[in-house]
Structure formats: C-alpha cells, structure tokens
Design a protein around this motif. Structure first.
Motif, PDB file in Angstrom:
ATOM      1  N   GLY A  34       0.797  -1.219   0.000  1.00  0.00           N
ATOM      2  CA  GLY A  34       0.000   0.000   0.000  1.00  0.00           C
ATOM      3  C   GLY A  34       0.828   1.267   0.000  1.00  0.00           C
ATOM      4  N   GLY A  35       2.140   1.116   0.096  1.00  0.00           N
ATOM      5  CA  GLY A  35       3.008   2.287   0.010  1.00  0.00           C
ATOM      6  C   GLY A  35       2.937   3.233   1.202  1.00  0.00           C
ATOM      7  N   THR A  36       2.513   2.728   2.354  1.00  0.00           N
ATOM      8  CA  THR A  36       2.357   3.627   3.513  1.00  0.00           C
ATOM      9  C   THR A  36       3.694   4.185   3.991  1.00  0.00           C
ATOM     10  OG1 THR A  36       2.337   1.685   4.942  1.00  0.00           O
ATOM     11  CG2 THR A  36       0.206   2.632   4.377  1.00  0.00           C
ATOM     12  N   ILE A  37       4.723   3.341   3.966  1.00  0.00           N
ATOM     13  CA  ILE A  37       6.039   3.819   4.412  1.00  0.00           C
ATOM     14  C   ILE A  37       6.642   4.731   3.345  1.00  0.00           C
ATOM     15  CG2 ILE A  37       8.370   3.114   5.110  1.00  0.00           C
ATOM     16  CD1 ILE A  37       7.013   0.421   6.041  1.00  0.00           C
ATOM     17  N   GLY A  38       6.480   4.326   2.085  1.00  0.00           N
ATOM     18  CA  GLY A  38       6.960   5.154   0.984  1.00  0.00           C
ATOM     19  C   GLY A  38       6.297   6.528   0.967  1.00  0.00           C
ATOM     20  N   THR A  39       5.048   6.582   1.358  1.00  0.00           N
ATOM     21  CA  THR A  39       4.355   7.869   1.434  1.00  0.00           C
ATOM     22  C   THR A  39       4.993   8.749   2.502  1.00  0.00           C
ATOM     23  OG1 THR A  39       2.281   6.878   0.694  1.00  0.00           O
ATOM     24  CG2 THR A  39       2.109   8.975   1.855  1.00  0.00           C
ATOM     25  N   MET A  40       5.311   8.117   3.632  1.00  0.00           N
ATOM     26  CA  MET A  40       5.968   8.840   4.727  1.00  0.00           C
ATOM     27  C   MET A  40       7.302   9.437   4.278  1.00  0.00           C
ATOM     28  SD  MET A  40       5.742   7.004   8.487  1.00  0.00           S
ATOM     29  CE  MET A  40       7.007   5.840   8.169  1.00  0.00           C
ATOM     30  N   TYR A  41       7.983   8.719   3.395  1.00  0.00           N
ATOM     31  CA  TYR A  41       9.296   9.153   2.924  1.00  0.00           C
ATOM     32  C   TYR A  41       9.212   9.959   1.625  1.00  0.00           C
ATOM     33  CZ  TYR A  41      11.930   6.725   6.502  1.00  0.00           C
ATOM     34  OH  TYR A  41      12.479   6.354   7.712  1.00  0.00           O
ATOM     35  N   VAL A  43       8.292   9.018  -1.409  1.00  0.00           N
ATOM     36  CA  VAL A  43       8.747   8.353  -2.629  1.00  0.00           C
ATOM     37  C   VAL A  43       7.653   7.512  -3.297  1.00  0.00           C
ATOM     38  CG1 VAL A  43      11.124   8.267  -1.835  1.00  0.00           C
ATOM     39  CG2 VAL A  43       9.632   6.313  -1.409  1.00  0.00           C
ATOM     40  N   TYR A  44       6.489   7.421  -2.658  1.00  0.00           N
ATOM     41  CA  TYR A  44       5.427   6.583  -3.226  1.00  0.00           C
ATOM     42  C   TYR A  44       4.646   7.357  -4.281  1.00  0.00           C
ATOM     43  CZ  TYR A  44       1.340   3.551  -3.577  1.00  0.00           C
ATOM     44  OH  TYR A  44       0.332   2.747  -4.043  1.00  0.00           O
ATOM     45  N   ASP A  45       4.539   6.777  -5.468  1.00  0.00           N
ATOM     46  CA  ASP A  45       3.769   7.367  -6.554  1.00  0.00           C
ATOM     47  C   ASP A  45       2.394   6.700  -6.553  1.00  0.00           C
ATOM     48  OD1 ASP A  45       2.546   8.051  -8.940  1.00  0.00           O
ATOM     49  OD2 ASP A  45       4.380   7.882 -10.142  1.00  0.00           O
ATOM     50  N   GLU A  51       6.823   2.591  -5.802  1.00  0.00           N
ATOM     51  CA  GLU A  51       7.758   3.531  -5.168  1.00  0.00           C
ATOM     52  C   GLU A  51       8.793   3.966  -6.216  1.00  0.00           C
ATOM     53  OE1 GLU A  51       6.747   3.363  -1.861  1.00  0.00           O
ATOM     54  OE2 GLU A  51       7.274   1.419  -1.013  1.00  0.00           O
ATOM     55  N   ASN A  52       9.209   5.211  -6.116  1.00  0.00           N
ATOM     56  CA  ASN A  52      10.350   5.659  -6.911  1.00  0.00           C
ATOM     57  C   ASN A  52      11.639   5.157  -6.257  1.00  0.00           C
ATOM     58  OD1 ASN A  52       9.268   7.178  -9.156  1.00  0.00           O
ATOM     59  ND2 ASN A  52       8.466   8.587  -7.612  1.00  0.00           N
ATOM     60  N   ARG A  53      12.749   5.368  -6.966  1.00  0.00           N
ATOM     61  CA  ARG A  53      14.031   4.864  -6.433  1.00  0.00           C
ATOM     62  C   ARG A  53      14.600   5.824  -5.404  1.00  0.00           C
ATOM     63  NH1 ARG A  53      15.108   0.506  -9.525  1.00  0.00           N
ATOM     64  NH2 ARG A  53      14.181   0.604 -11.583  1.00  0.00           N
ATOM     65  N   GLY A  54      14.072   5.749  -4.205  1.00  0.00           N
ATOM     66  CA  GLY A  54      14.541   6.592  -3.113  1.00  0.00           C
ATOM     67  C   GLY A  54      15.651   5.886  -2.347  1.00  0.00           C
ATOM     68  N   PHE A  67      19.670  12.053   0.969  1.00  0.00           N
ATOM     69  CA  PHE A  67      18.806  11.166   0.192  1.00  0.00           C
ATOM     70  C   PHE A  67      18.877  11.519  -1.278  1.00  0.00           C
ATOM     71  CE2 PHE A  67      15.881  14.559   1.632  1.00  0.00           C
ATOM     72  CZ  PHE A  67      15.388  15.011   0.422  1.00  0.00           C
ATOM     73  N   GLU A  68      18.434  10.574  -2.092  1.00  0.00           N
ATOM     74  CA  GLU A  68      18.380  10.764  -3.538  1.00  0.00           C
ATOM     75  C   GLU A  68      17.137  10.024  -4.013  1.00  0.00           C
ATOM     76  OE1 GLU A  68      21.685   9.929  -6.812  1.00  0.00           O
ATOM     77  OE2 GLU A  68      20.723   8.087  -6.179  1.00  0.00           O
ATOM     78  N   VAL A  69      16.387  10.621  -4.912  1.00  0.00           N
ATOM     79  CA  VAL A  69      15.194   9.953  -5.446  1.00  0.00           C
ATOM     80  C   VAL A  69      15.226  10.032  -6.965  1.00  0.00           C
ATOM     81  CG1 VAL A  69      12.685   9.794  -5.416  1.00  0.00           C
ATOM     82  CG2 VAL A  69      13.886  10.677  -3.403  1.00  0.00           C
ATOM     83  N   LEU A  70      15.155   8.877  -7.614  1.00  0.00           N
ATOM     84  CA  LEU A  70      15.144   8.810  -9.074  1.00  0.00           C
ATOM     85  C   LEU A  70      13.858   8.147  -9.540  1.00  0.00           C
ATOM     86  CD1 LEU A  70      18.769   7.386  -9.630  1.00  0.00           C
ATOM     87  CD2 LEU A  70      18.069   9.776  -9.694  1.00  0.00           C
ATOM     88  N   THR A  71      13.376   8.567 -10.713  1.00  0.00           N
ATOM     89  CA  THR A  71      12.231   7.873 -11.301  1.00  0.00           C
ATOM     90  C   THR A  71      12.697   6.498 -11.791  1.00  0.00           C
ATOM     91  OG1 THR A  71      12.668   8.998 -13.381  1.00  0.00           O
ATOM     92  CG2 THR A  71      10.984   9.977 -11.939  1.00  0.00           C
ATOM     93  N   PRO A  72      11.767   5.567 -12.017  1.00  0.00           N
ATOM     94  CA  PRO A  72      12.125   4.166 -12.266  1.00  0.00           C
ATOM     95  C   PRO A  72      13.180   3.852 -13.333  1.00  0.00           C
ATOM     96  CG  PRO A  72       9.808   4.291 -11.766  1.00  0.00           C
ATOM     97  CD  PRO A  72      10.300   5.721 -11.832  1.00  0.00           C
ATOM     98  N   PRO A  73      13.217   4.530 -14.509  1.00  0.00           N
ATOM     99  CA  PRO A  73      14.096   3.975 -15.553  1.00  0.00           C
ATOM    100  C   PRO A  73      15.599   4.188 -15.389  1.00  0.00           C
ATOM    101  CG  PRO A  73      12.853   5.861 -16.397  1.00  0.00           C
ATOM    102  CD  PRO A  73      12.391   5.637 -15.004  1.00  0.00           C
TER     103      PRO A  73
END
Lengths: 132, 82
Positions: A34-41, A43-45, A51-54, A67-73
């Motif tokens: 459900g992306g609950t942790i990713g939302t907290m950070y 990074v959840y789309d 999740e994106n690459r956080g 931190f660094e966040v990249l889109t999937p590709p």
C-alpha cells in the motif's frame, strides 16, 4: 523496500538475484504494502502504485543525512552512496572538526572549518579536485 | 453448482451478489494527501515492515538499527529491470 509482498521478494531472490549475488541478497528485502512507508518518505507514486528509487542515508542517531530519489528507468550509483557514507563517517568521527569538500574520496584532502579557512579555501582546494 | 477456485495466498471472500455494482456518487471523495518529503538533518520516520532475508521471513523495525548506519532503498518492484 517495495510494494511487493515478502513472498514475491523470495521468488525474485530465488529465481534471479541469487544468480547475480552468491547466497542471494544479504540484507532484508522489505515489503511496503500500500506504500504507507513510501508515502511517509515521499517516494510513493500513488498514481502508478509503485515507489520511486529513493535512497536514504540514516546515521547511528536515526537522523537522515542525505537522500536521492530517481524515477524508475534510471538506476542508482552505488559507488556514490558508499562515498557519501565514508564522508559522513569521517565527519562524525572528527566530531565536526573536518569537512569533506566537493569530489572528496577516502585519502583525499579534507578541510578544517574555522576562522583561518575563511577566504582561504582557494589555497587548500583546487577545482580539479572536484573530479575523479 | 460449485465453482472451482485456484488455491492462492489471498483469502477467498464472499459478498453480496448483484448484477451491477452501484457506486455511491452522492459524496465526492476528495483525497487530500499532504505529500511530505524527508528533511536532511531530521529524524527518519520510524517504521516496522515484514520482509525476506536469505531463506527466512523477518520483521524489521528501523529504530532497532540505532547505533548503526542504515541505507534505506525504495524501488519500483520485484523483477523490474534496473
């Protein structure tokens, strides 16, 4: 960590990752249903449901240092993550008396922030040192 | 007539039988999500998560790693290519 279940993590490790790394992935592959942790950070789309690459660097006090966040590709640069950890560990061990300038790598010169360094970084550090 | 179902991990459930699912459109559900981003220099939000590690299932709590350096990585999904 991804939105996949721990069962799917096992299948991926069994069928693919263990063919790249002997013994499989040596650290926990976590499930964020459900992306609950990713939302907290952040990074959840929610639209894509993934999740994106956080990548978060957390110090021994539980504080996020970077931190660094990249889109999937586009994949990460693991070497850069290791370099940052080494730099933060050096700074921490020096209790803030040392700082690592741009392009620092283990063995390269550090800076000692203080009144004497103000306006004098150019004597210590050259722009060529920003590059490998 | 009983219908055969494939055994899976999801719990089979039942429910009302209707020709059409009637959705209640009288109420507009507005999803309000404050998209927050982590700030450097601030505490990492603590969490607990189930996972898999080298043959076993584990439960991991971030705060159990206090005293150690942690790299927390998110990725789009298992069997993705990058």
């Amino acid at each position: 960590m991804s939105i996949d279940s721990m069962f799917v993590h096992k299948m991926w490790d069994d069928h693919e990752l263990s063919k790249m790394v002997d013994g499989g992935v040596p650290f926990p592959m976590l499930s964020d249903a459900g992306g609950t942790i990713g939302t907290m950070y952040g990074v959840y789309d929610a639209e894509a449901g993934v999740e994106n690459r956080g990548r978060f660097l957390i110090d021994p006090d539980g504080v996020v240092q970077g931190f660094e966040v990249l889109t999937p590709p586009v994949g990460r640069n693991v070497g850069e993550t290791l370099r940052q950890i080494q730099a933060y560990q050096l700074v921490r061990e020096s209790e803030g008396s040392q700082a690592t300038p741009s392009g620092w790598r283990p063995g390269k010169q550090t800076l000692s922030p203080g009144p004497d360094l103000v306006g004098n970084v150019w004597k210590e550090w050259k722009t060529s040192m920003a590059f490998d | 007539m009983a219908e055969e179902i494939n055994a899976g991990c999801t719990r089979p459930t039942g429910g009302p039988v209707a020709d059409e699912v009637v959705e209640d459109t009288s109420v507009d559900i507005v999803k309000k999500e404050a998209v927050s981003m982590i700030q450097v220099g601030k505490k990492a939000p603590d969490f607990s998560a189930a996972g898999y590690k080298q043959g076993g299932f584990v439960n991991v709590t971030l705060s159990d790693y206090l005293g150690k350096w942690v790299v927390l990585c998110f990725y789009p999904g298992d069997f993705t290519f990058v």
